[in-house]
Design a protein around this motif. Structure first.
Motif, PDB file in Angstrom:
ATOM      1  N   HIS A 117     -16.907  13.364  -9.730  1.00  0.00           N
ATOM      2  CA  HIS A 117     -17.257  12.635  -9.114  1.00  0.00           C
ATOM      3  C   HIS A 117     -18.890  12.756  -8.192  1.00  0.00           C
ATOM      4  O   HIS A 117     -19.749  12.816  -8.481  1.00  0.00           O
ATOM      5  N   LEU A 443      -7.938   3.687 -11.146  1.00  0.00           N
ATOM      6  CA  LEU A 443      -8.449   2.975 -10.544  1.00  0.00           C
ATOM      7  C   LEU A 443      -7.397   2.896  -8.649  1.00  0.00           C
ATOM      8  O   LEU A 443      -5.831   2.700  -9.496  1.00  0.00           O
ATOM      9  N   ASP A 444      -7.996   2.550  -8.368  1.00  0.00           N
ATOM     10  CA  ASP A 444      -6.998   2.334  -6.777  1.00  0.00           C
ATOM     11  C   ASP A 444      -6.923   0.360  -6.890  1.00  0.00           C
ATOM     12  O   ASP A 444      -8.295  -0.035  -6.402  1.00  0.00           O
ATOM     13  N   ASN A 445      -5.780  -0.757  -6.791  1.00  0.00           N
ATOM     14  CA  ASN A 445      -6.141  -1.480  -7.090  1.00  0.00           C
ATOM     15  C   ASN A 445      -7.039  -2.200  -7.599  1.00  0.00           C
ATOM     16  O   ASN A 445      -7.005  -3.439  -7.200  1.00  0.00           O
ATOM     17  N   GLY A 446      -7.416  -2.386  -8.890  1.00  0.00           N
ATOM     18  CA  GLY A 446      -7.937  -2.401  -9.470  1.00  0.00           C
ATOM     19  C   GLY A 446      -9.957  -1.930 -10.004  1.00  0.00           C
ATOM     20  O   GLY A 446     -10.373  -2.006 -10.523  1.00  0.00           O
ATOM     21  N   GLU A 447      -9.918  -1.730  -8.555  1.00  0.00           N
ATOM     22  CA  GLU A 447     -11.378  -0.871  -8.337  1.00  0.00           C
ATOM     23  C   GLU A 447     -11.311   0.259  -8.196  1.00  0.00           C
ATOM     24  O   GLU A 447     -10.580   1.422  -8.040  1.00  0.00           O
ATOM     25  N   GLN A 448     -12.541   1.063  -9.125  1.00  0.00           N
ATOM     26  CA  GLN A 448     -12.928   2.098  -9.735  1.00  0.00           C
ATOM     27  C   GLN A 448     -12.933   3.169  -8.698  1.00  0.00           C
ATOM     28  O   GLN A 448     -13.354   3.220  -7.739  1.00  0.00           O
ATOM     29  N   GLY A 449     -12.021   4.315  -8.133  1.00  0.00           N
ATOM     30  CA  GLY A 449     -12.368   5.268  -7.743  1.00  0.00           C
ATOM     31  C   GLY A 449     -12.311   6.231  -8.170  1.00  0.00           C
ATOM     32  O   GLY A 449     -12.433   6.921  -8.875  1.00  0.00           O
ATOM     33  N   LYS A 454      -9.015   9.268  -2.629  1.00  0.00           N
ATOM     34  CA  LYS A 454      -7.828   9.533  -2.331  1.00  0.00           C
ATOM     35  C   LYS A 454      -6.124  10.312  -1.449  1.00  0.00           C
ATOM     36  O   LYS A 454      -5.507   9.460  -1.094  1.00  0.00           O
TER      37      LYS A 454
END
Lengths: 558, 74
Positions: A117, A443-449, A454
């Motif tokens: 990141h 991916l967290d619930n479909g969201e890129q992170g 986390k």
């Protein structure tokens, strides 16, 4: 001089204790609202601990001072809520170039590996960082900032630290359970408690100038040994934000600091470096010397020293503010557990041990850089110049060029909080017990992170599974049970396949397998992660008793 | 034995997390060995060190190559 920045003035309010005459009682006081003190306050508020911050001034750092914020510090600043502000305002860079006389002999790229990141380094004037941290702290209900409040005496008796505080309206008294001293290199708290800090002063002086210019230098770090425009000495150029450039000239011990700072003496040096045509203006000039030293221990009863108050290094390598932020990253969760009665005071000894290990690494690296940059003997200079000469053509020479080994987090491999790998478990890679965590896209619930966003602030058990839906009932029960322990461990499933683990256990998708690769994970691999994102222990199979024993060890409850 | 001009420092049993660390360890040992010596003494130390290392390498082809690399650029 030109001003690209207007300094905020933080409001002083008369402390109510002056009129009431009452003693203020608070659980934690932080002295010093620099980057490290504000970081300490923000770390503790993440743990719901109320903090009073006292600072004798009412603005941010004068002059740019600290410039480079390294990847690990940026990840910590993400937890404190200012990572995006720092990264979007700052100048990110990865390439450093080293010149010897007229020629470039070496260059490096700090982040050869994609899929992290944060970049290797962001350059930003310290006043911006402090401004963002102060604004963030002011917005937190559990942090009280008191500007123009100067601590004039400190005493420790039993379980209480008593401070006498001076303001323009008079004095008042504060009693606190814990005092965090983040009051800088000359730490008045350290002096008032009559504590020692040992090390050495380097016999050299450096001129730093912040110069505003519309220049076309790339966002890189340039370092010259013995350049034609400043013979026999070294020069460092760094780009900051707002077209401000930091130039650092080695002057030698005999230079007169007051003379060297005068514009009529500074301007010719910069003109010689830039060539006569380029237009520039001075924003800030200072002459500094430095010391490499640290305290014998960083915790003294209920007084905890962080940042420059505890340890100081040469500026080569950007290991000052970066290591200070790692101090408070290490301290916050430990202090929280001790305050809550979930860990013994001994856990704070581990703060001192781990951060002394890191401070010694910083001291060794910055001292080596200093010895390379400013050789202390004829033979040392001969070797230095031989390395620089060989560097142009030979890889081994380039590896020996030391113009500053830039701040990287310590691998706390010797920490007593680690649970060593246990046979028959075998792991490859760098994520050994004690390692600072590597980042990875998830991916967290479909969201890129990002993995590092986390985890943190509490213990986590990272469970790697080929398919999250296939977790059997026993595994789900064991993982869920961990979150109910005295020191709670949050389970988190990581899988290359999408889907949710049973029992409502949070699940991250490691679509390209980068997390699994960096952690050398297989089906069933478990990592126990500390609240400061260091690896505490790891296993190839989940065993509740082993996880609980490792948590006990990591919290001095074993 | 071809002359190795790539980074080659390491210590048995020691794990390095930063590539520069073993080279820096060596460089500190090297400069440390000269501490408190006069310039003449340092010169003598260097000469003795070269002889000891040359004997350890032994292979004259490698040593000839090393001498050429060192001489170039002086």
């Amino acid at each position: 001089m030109l001003k690209t920045y207007s300094y905020p003035k933080f409001e002083y309010r008369t402390p109510p204790e002056i009129a009431s005459g009452q003693t203020l009682k608070v659980p934690v006081v932080v002295v010093g609202a620099g980057p490290v003190g504000l970081g300490a306050a923000l770390d503790l508020q993440l743990h719901d601990v109320p903090v009073l911050v006292l600072d004798e001034d009412d603005t941010v750092s004068i002059g740019s001072r600290g410039v480079c914020y390294a990847k690990r510090a940026l990840e910590i600043l993400d937890r404190y809520g200012v990572g995006d502000a720092v990264c979007s305002k700052g100048v990110s860079w990865n390439v450093g170039r080293t010149f010897f006389r007229e020629q470039e002999v070496y260059n490096f790229n700090l982040v050869p590996e994609p899929d992290h990141h944060r970049p290797g380094m962001v350059n930003l004037q310290q006043y911006y960082l402090e401004e963002y941290l102060a604004a963030r702290a002011a917005s937190r209900p559990k942090i009280e900032l008191r500007w123009k409040n100067k601590v004039v005496s400190v005493a420790q008796t039993g379980m209480t630290v008593t401070l006498k505080v001076e303001t323009e309206d008079g004095f008042y008294t504060v009693e606190t359970d814990w005092l965090i001293a983040a009051d800088g290199a000359r730490s008045p708290i350290r002096r008032m408690l009559d504590l020692e800090i040992d090390g050495k002063v380097f016999m050299d002086r450096f001129l730093i100038a912040d110069v505003v210019m519309k220049a076309d230098f790339p966002s890189e770090r340039w370092f010259w040994f013995d350049p034609p425009f400043h013979p026999g000495q070294s020069v460092l150029l760094h780009r900051q934000t707002d077209s401000v450039y930091r130039i650092d000239f080695q002057l030698g011990w005999d230079a007169d600091p007051e003379e060297a700072k005068k514009p009529e003496n500074v301007l010719p040096r910069i003109k010689a470096m830039l060539g006569d045509q380029r237009e520039f203006e001075l924003e800030w000039v200072s002459v500094y010397t430095f010391q490499c030293r640290r305290m014998g221990r960083f915790n003294h009863g209920r007084v905890l020293f962080v940042g420059d108050a505890a340890h100081q290094v040469s500026p080569f390598g950007a290991r000052g503010a970066n290591s200070g932020l790692q101090d408070v990253d290490n301290l916050g969760w430990k202090l929280k557990l001790v305050i809550d009665g979930k860990a013994p005071m001994a856990l704070l000894d581990s703060y001192s041990e781990e951060r002394i290990f890191a401070a010694d690494e910083n001291l060794v690296n910055s001292t080596r850089s200093t010895d390379f940059i400013t050789p202390k003997s004829k033979v040392s200079r001969t070797f230095r110049n031989a390395v620089l000469g060989l560097a142009k053509d030979h890889a081994f020479g380039r590896a020996l060029v030391n113009s500053g080994r830039l701040s990287v987090p310590a691998f706390l491999t010797t920490s007593s909080l680690n649970t060593p790998d246990c046979a028959p478990d075998v792991f490859a890679g760098r994520m050994v017990p004690g390692a600072p965590m590597d980042d990875a896209p998830v991916l967290d619930n479909g969201e890129q992170g990002w993995l590092l966003n986390k985890v943190g602030n509490r213990f986590f058990a990272l469970y790697f599974a080929d398919d999250p839906k296939s977790l059997d009932a026993a595994t789900v029960a064991t993982l869920s049970d961990l979150s109910c322990a005295g020191v709670a461990v949050q389970p988190l499933v990581v899988s290359p396949k999408p889907g949710a683990a049973p029992g409502g256990i949070p699940t991250l998708v490691d679509a390209r397998g980068i997390a699994a690769q960096r952690y050398d994970a297989q089906q069933g691999t478990v990592y126990l992660l500390r609240p400061d994102q260091h690896v505490a222990a790891r296993w190839r199979t989940l065993d509740a008793a082993k996880v609980k024993a490792a948590v006990a060890r990591a919290t001095c409850n074993a | 034995m071809a002359l190795n001009l790539n980074p080659n420092f390491a210590e048995a049993g020691k794990r390095y997390f930063n590539a520069y660390a073993p080279g820096d360890d060596f460089y500190e040992m090297l400069i440390g060995a000269h501490r408190d010596l006069s310039d003449e003494q340092s010169e003598l130390l260097n000469a003795r060190l070269i002889l000891v290392l040359a004997n350890h390498i032994g292979d004259l082809g490698t040593l000839r190559e090393a001498l050429d690399v060192a001489r170039e650029g002086v």
